[in-house]
Design a protein around this motif. Structure first.
Motif, PDB file in Angstrom:
ATOM      1  N   GLN A 149       1.024  -0.713   0.378  1.00 33.70           N
ATOM      2  CA  GLN A 149      -0.269  -0.202   0.337  1.00 33.70           C
ATOM      3  C   GLN A 149       1.058   1.086   0.375  1.00 33.70           C
ATOM      4  N   VAL A 150       2.037   0.890  -0.786  1.00 34.85           N
ATOM      5  CA  VAL A 150       2.638   2.341  -0.101  1.00 34.85           C
ATOM      6  C   VAL A 150       2.334   3.827  -2.016  1.00 34.85           C
ATOM      7  N   VAL A 151       2.171   4.166  -1.014  1.00 37.80           N
ATOM      8  CA  VAL A 151       1.247   5.116  -2.282  1.00 37.80           C
ATOM      9  C   VAL A 151       2.261   6.105  -3.196  1.00 37.80           C
ATOM     10  N   ALA A 152       3.513   6.521  -2.297  1.00 38.85           N
ATOM     11  CA  ALA A 152       3.779   7.966  -3.225  1.00 38.85           C
ATOM     12  C   ALA A 152       5.248   6.590  -3.539  1.00 38.85           C
ATOM     13  N   ARG A 153       6.404   7.110  -4.381  1.00 38.17           N
ATOM     14  CA  ARG A 153       7.414   6.555  -5.356  1.00 38.17           C
ATOM     15  C   ARG A 153       8.531   6.849  -4.460  1.00 38.17           C
ATOM     16  N   ARG A 154       9.418   6.747  -3.988  1.00 36.58           N
ATOM     17  CA  ARG A 154      11.021   7.077  -3.142  1.00 36.58           C
ATOM     18  C   ARG A 154      11.221   6.854  -4.647  1.00 36.58           C
ATOM     19  N   ARG A 155      12.034   8.237  -4.542  1.00 38.04           N
ATOM     20  CA  ARG A 155      12.777   8.984  -6.092  1.00 38.04           C
ATOM     21  C   ARG A 155      14.150   8.180  -5.488  1.00 38.04           C
TER      22      ARG A 155
ATOM     23  N   GLY B 209      17.471   8.876  -2.878  1.00 33.78           N
ATOM     24  CA  GLY B 209      17.707   9.986  -1.896  1.00 33.78           C
ATOM     25  C   GLY B 209      15.910  10.205  -1.289  1.00 33.78           C
ATOM     26  N   PRO B 210      16.196  11.431  -0.730  1.00 32.60           N
ATOM     27  CA  PRO B 210      14.787  11.944  -0.135  1.00 32.60           C
ATOM     28  C   PRO B 210      13.401  12.322  -1.176  1.00 32.60           C
ATOM     29  N   GLY B 211      12.628  12.388  -0.541  1.00 32.09           N
ATOM     30  CA  GLY B 211      11.380  13.486  -1.123  1.00 32.09           C
ATOM     31  C   GLY B 211      10.563  11.892  -2.170  1.00 32.09           C
ATOM     32  N   SER B 212       9.828  12.273  -2.545  1.00 31.25           N
ATOM     33  CA  SER B 212       8.680  11.426  -3.104  1.00 31.25           C
ATOM     34  C   SER B 212       7.605  12.468  -3.305  1.00 31.25           C
ATOM     35  N   SER B 213       6.928  11.804  -4.747  1.00 32.49           N
ATOM     36  CA  SER B 213       5.583  12.321  -5.743  1.00 32.49           C
ATOM     37  C   SER B 213       4.535  11.327  -5.664  1.00 32.49           C
ATOM     38  N   PRO B 214       3.564  13.227  -5.899  1.00 33.33           N
ATOM     39  CA  PRO B 214       1.911  11.932  -5.681  1.00 33.33           C
ATOM     40  C   PRO B 214       2.032  11.062  -6.506  1.00 33.33           C
TER      41      PRO B 214
ATOM     42  N   TRP C 236      -3.895  10.113  -0.987  1.00 32.68           N
ATOM     43  CA  TRP C 236      -3.928  10.283  -2.472  1.00 32.68           C
ATOM     44  C   TRP C 236      -4.695   9.141  -2.876  1.00 32.68           C
TER      45      TRP C 236
ATOM     46  N   GLY D 239      12.403  14.149   5.172  1.00 26.59           N
ATOM     47  CA  GLY D 239      12.385  13.767   3.562  1.00 26.59           C
ATOM     48  C   GLY D 239      11.664  12.943   3.138  1.00 26.59           C
ATOM     49  N   PHE D 240      12.632  11.443   3.647  1.00 29.50           N
ATOM     50  CA  PHE D 240      12.183  10.308   3.036  1.00 29.50           C
ATOM     51  C   PHE D 240      10.277   9.233   3.111  1.00 29.50           C
TER      52      PHE D 240
ATOM     53  N   GLN E 278       6.690   9.243   2.915  1.00 33.53           N
ATOM     54  CA  GLN E 278       6.177   8.621   1.272  1.00 33.53           C
ATOM     55  C   GLN E 278       4.764   9.361   1.286  1.00 33.53           C
TER      56      GLN E 278
ATOM     57  N   LEU F  34      11.099  18.627  -1.153  1.00 30.73           N
ATOM     58  CA  LEU F  34      11.431  17.350  -1.786  1.00 30.73           C
ATOM     59  C   LEU F  34      10.028  16.315  -1.341  1.00 30.73           C
TER      60      LEU F  34
ATOM     61  N   GLN G  25       6.952  15.467  -2.536  1.00 24.92           N
ATOM     62  CA  GLN G  25       5.877  16.423  -3.813  1.00 24.92           C
ATOM     63  C   GLN G  25       4.374  15.442  -3.673  1.00 24.92           C
ATOM     64  N   ALA G  26       4.428  14.455  -2.923  1.00 18.90           N
ATOM     65  CA  ALA G  26       2.957  14.043  -2.651  1.00 18.90           C
ATOM     66  C   ALA G  26       2.432  14.445  -1.157  1.00 18.90           C
TER      67      ALA G  26
END
Lengths: 61, 560
Positions: free
Chosen positions: A1-7, A10-15, A50, B243-244, B246, B267, B269-270
C-alpha cells in the motif's frame, strides 16, 4: 500500500501516477481525498490521502 | 389457525434474551426479539445466523439509541464473527467475557458511553481484524497484550481518556494498517519502533500528552500516508530524515518544535497537507517549498519565522490554504502569489510585512478570506479588488494603508466581514458599502474618515456590528438606521456627528451596545424603548445633549 514512489537513493516523494490503477476505467487521475477520523471538531480539517479517480470511482493507487 | 406450540429457545436464543435484558430503551427497536411470538431468533432484528449451523455469527445493533449495558452473556456466543453496537448510548464496562467470543473478526463499540479499562481479555480474540472503541469514556492503559492479535488491521481507540504509554510492542505488527489514538491522555515518547509498522498507512496520535523528540529514524515509516502527531508536547528539531516519508498529510502542529524548517520538505511532492503551525520554528521559509506543486494546504502560522515570504510560493499551483500569520516575516507581499488561482484563504496577519498589496492578488479569483491584519503595509486598496467576487472576509486592519475607501468595495457582494480599522484611510465612506447586504461586521474605526454616515447603511439588513468610532464623521445620524433589525453594536464615538439622536433607533430591538459619546449631538436622548438600557457612558462628551445623567444640560441631579 505504499502510495508515493521513493526517488531512488534520496529523500523526496511524488504523487502516485495512477497508471492502470482504475481497472478498465479511464482517464485515471490522482486526487486528494479527505480521510475522516471519526467525530471531528468543526474547525479541524480532515487529513488527506491520495487516491486514483475515474469518473465518480476511487481506486487505491 | 393457531400458532404452533413454540418450541423452547436453545442456549443461543436464551443468551440473546439475556443480552436484551441488560439493554434499556429496547421497547421499539428490539420489539421482534420476542420468543413468545417468534422463536426463530435468526430472524430477529440485527441477528444473523450461519445457514447451516443456525448459530449466531453477527450482531448488528448500531445506531438504535440503545441504553443500558453489554451483558457478560455475550461471551456465550462462541461463533460470533461480528459485533457492531456503535452509535448507541451504552454505558457500563466492556465485559471481560467478550474475550470468549473467539471467532470475532470485527468488534465495533464506538460512539457509546462505555467506561472502565479495555479488558485484557480482548487479546484472546485471535481472529480479530478490526477493533473500534473510539469515542467512549474508556480509561487506563492500552493493553500491551493487543499485540497478541496477529491479524489486527484496524485499531481505533481515539477520543477516550486512555493514559500511560503507547506499548512499544504494538508497533511490531506487519498487518496493522490503521492506528487511531487521537484525543486521549497518552504520555511517553514516540518510539523509533513505530516504523516497524510496515503495513500501516494511518498513524494518528493527535491531541495527547506525548513528549520527547521525533525519532531520527522517522524516514523509515515509508508505508505511512498520514502522519498526525499534532497537539502534543513534542520538542526538538524536525529531523532531516522526515524527507524520506511518502506521506500525503504531515501534521506536526501544536507542539514545541524548534530549529528551522528543513529544506528537504520541499522535495516531498506527495504532500497534500503540510501543517507545521503553532510550534517554535525559527529561520526563513525555505524557498524550495515552492516546489510542492501538488500541495493544497500549507500552514506555517504561529511560529517565529523570519525573513521574507518567498516568491516561489507562487508556484504552488494547487494551493487553496496559505496561512503564514503570527510570525515575524518581513518584506513585501510577493506579486507571485497572484498566480495561485485556487487560493481560498490567505492569512498573512500579525507579521512585519511592509509595502503595498500587489494588484496581482486580485488574480486569485477563488479567494474567500484575505487577512493582512497587524502589519506595516501601506499604499491604498487596489481598485482591482472588485474582481475578488468570492471574498467573504476582508481584514486590512492595523496597518498604514491610506487613501480613500474605493466605491468598488460595494461590488464584493458576498462580504460578511469588512475590517479596515486602525489605518490612515481618509475621505468619505462610500454609500456603496450599503450594497453589501450580507455584511455582518463593518469596522472602519480609528481612521481619518470624514463626510456623513451614509443613510444607505440602512440597507445592510444582516449587519450586527458597525464600528465607525475615532474618525471625523460629520452630519446627522440617519434616521433610516432604525431599519437595522439585527444590529447588536453601533459604535460611533469620537466623531463630529451633529443633530439629534433619531427616535427611530429605539426600534432597533437587538441593539445591545450603543456608543455615541464625544460627538456634537444635541437634543434629548430618546426616552423610550431600548434606550433605557444604555448607560450615560454611551452619551457623554456631547455638551448639548440632554439626558438622565450627572452634568447633562438638563441634569436631573443638578441643584436648582
Amino acid at each position: 500500500q505504499v502510495v508515493a514512489r521513493r526517488r531512488l537513493g534520496g529523500p523526496g516523494s511524488s504523487p502516485p501516477t495512477c497508471r492502470s490503477k482504475c481497472g478498465r476505467c479511464g482517464p485515471c487521475r490522482p486526487v486528494h481525498v479527505p480521510i475522516q477520523p471519526g467525530l471531528t471538531m468543526p474547525l479541524e480539517y480532515y487529513p488527506e490521502a491520495w487516491r486514483c479517480k475515474c469518473g465518480n470511482k476511487l481506486f487505491m493507487p | 389457525l393457531l400458532f404452533p406450540l413454540a418450541s423452547p429457545l436453545n442456549d443461543e436464543g436464551k443468551t440473546l434474551k439475556s443480552i436484551k435484558a441488560s439493554f434499556s430503551n429496547v421497547a421499539n427497536v428490539l420489539l421482534d426479539w420476542d420468543d413468545v411470538h417468534n422463536n426463530d431468533f435468526c430472524s430477529w432484528r440485527g441477528v444473523y445466523c450461519d445457514n447451516v449451523s443456525l448459530s449466531v455469527v453477527s450482531l448488528n445493533l448500531s445506531n438504535l439509541n440503545l441504553g443500558g449495558e453489554i451483558s457478560p452473556a455475550i461471551g456465550d456466543l462462541k461463533n460470533l464473527q461480528s459485533i457492531d453496537l456503535q452509535g448507541n448510548n451504552l454505558t457500563g464496562q466492556i465485559p471481560d467475557e467478550i474475550g470468549n467470543c473467539v471467532s470475532l473478526i470485527l468488534l465495533d463499540l464506538s460512539d457509546n458511553l462505555l467506561y472502565g479499562d479495555i479488558p485484557f481479555s480482548v487479546s484472546k480474540l485471535k481472529q480479530l481484524e478490526l477493533l473500534n472503541l473510539k469515542n467512549n469514556q474508556l480509561t487506563g492503559p492500552i493493553p500491551s497484550t493487543l499485540t497478541q492479535i496477529a491479524n489486527l488491521k484496524t485499531l481505533d481507540l481515539a477520543r477516550n481518556q486512555l493514559t500511560g504509554e503507547i506499548p512499544r510492542l504494538i508497533y511490531w505488527n506487519e498487518v496493522l494498517q490503521y492506528l487511531g489514538l487521537r484525543g486521549n491522555s497518552l504520555t511517553g515518547t514516540l518510539s523509533p519502533d513505530m516504523c516497524q509498522l510496515s503495513g500501516l498507512w494511518y498513524f494518528d496520535v493527535r491531541g495527547n500528552n506525548l513528549s520527547g523528540t521525533i525519532p531520527d529514524s522517522i524516514g523509515n515509516c515509508t508505508s505511512f500516508e498520514i502522519l498526525d502527531i499534532s497537539y502534543n508536547q513534542i520538542t526538538g528539531k524536525i529531523p532531516y530524515n522526515i524527507g524520506f516519508l511518502q506521506v500525503a498529510t504531515l501534521s506536526l502542529q501544536g507542539n514545541r518544535l524548534t530549529g528551522k524548517i528543513p529544506e528537504v520538505i520541499g522535495l516531498m511532492q506527495a504532500l497534500a497537507v503540510l501543517d507545521l503551525s503553532e510550534n517554535e520554528l525559527v529561520g526563513p521559509i525555505p524557498p524550495i517549498l515552492g516546489n510542492l506543486s501538488y500541495t493544497g494546504k500549507l500552514y506555517l502560522h504561529g511560529n517565529k519565522l523570519t525573513g521574507p515570504i518567498p516568491p516561489e510560493l507562487g508556484n504552488m499551483s494547487k494551493l487553496s490554504y496559505l496561512q503564514l500569520n503570527d510570525n515575524q516575516l518581513v518584506g513585501g507581499i510577493p506579486a507571485e502569489l497572484g498566480k495561485l488561482e485556487q487560493l481560498f484563504e490567505l492569512n498573512l496577519g500579525n507579521n512585519n510585512l511592509e509595502g503595498p498589496i500587489p494588484h496581482n492578488i486580485s488574480s486569485c479569483t477563488a479567494l474567500n478570506q484575505f487577512n493582512v491584519y497587524g502589519n506595516h503595509l501601506s499604499g491604498s486598496i487596489p481598485l482591482s479588488f472588485r474582481d475578488l467576487e468570492s471574498l467573504t472576509y476582508l481584514n486590512l486592519s492595523s496597518n498604514n494603508f491610506k487613501g480613500s475607501i474605493p466605491v468598488e468595495l460595494g461590488r464584493i457582494i458576498n462580504l460578511d466581514t469588512l475590517d479596515l480599522s486602525s489605518n490612515d484611510f481618509s475621505g468619505p465612506v462610500p454609500a456603496a458599502v450599503g450594497d453589501l447586504e450580507h455584511l455582518l461586521t463593518l469596522n472602519v474605526s480609528h481612521n481619518h474618515l470624514d463626510g456623513p454616515l451614509p443613510a444607505e447603511f440602512s440597507h445592510l439588513r444582516s449587519i450586527q456590528i458597525i464600528d465607525m468610532s475615532f474618525n471625523n464623521l460629520s452630519g446627522h445620524i440617519p434616521q433610516e438606521l432604525g431599519q437595522l433589525q439585527n444590529i447588536v453594536s453601533l459604535i460611533l464615538n469620537n466623531n463630529d456627528l451633529r443633530g439629534e439622536i433619531p427616535d427611530q433607533l429605539s426600534s432597533c430591538f437587538s441593539l445591545a451596545s450603543l456608543n455615541v459619546s464625544y460627538n456634537n449631538l444635541s437634543g434629548t436622548v430618546p426616552p423610550m424603548g431600548n434606550f433605557s438600557r444604555f448607560s450615560p457612558d454611551s452619551f457623554i462628551g456631547n455638551p448639548f445633549l440632554c439626558g438622565n445623567w450627572l452634568g447633562s444640560i438638563c441634569d436631573p441631579y443638578a441643584p436648582t
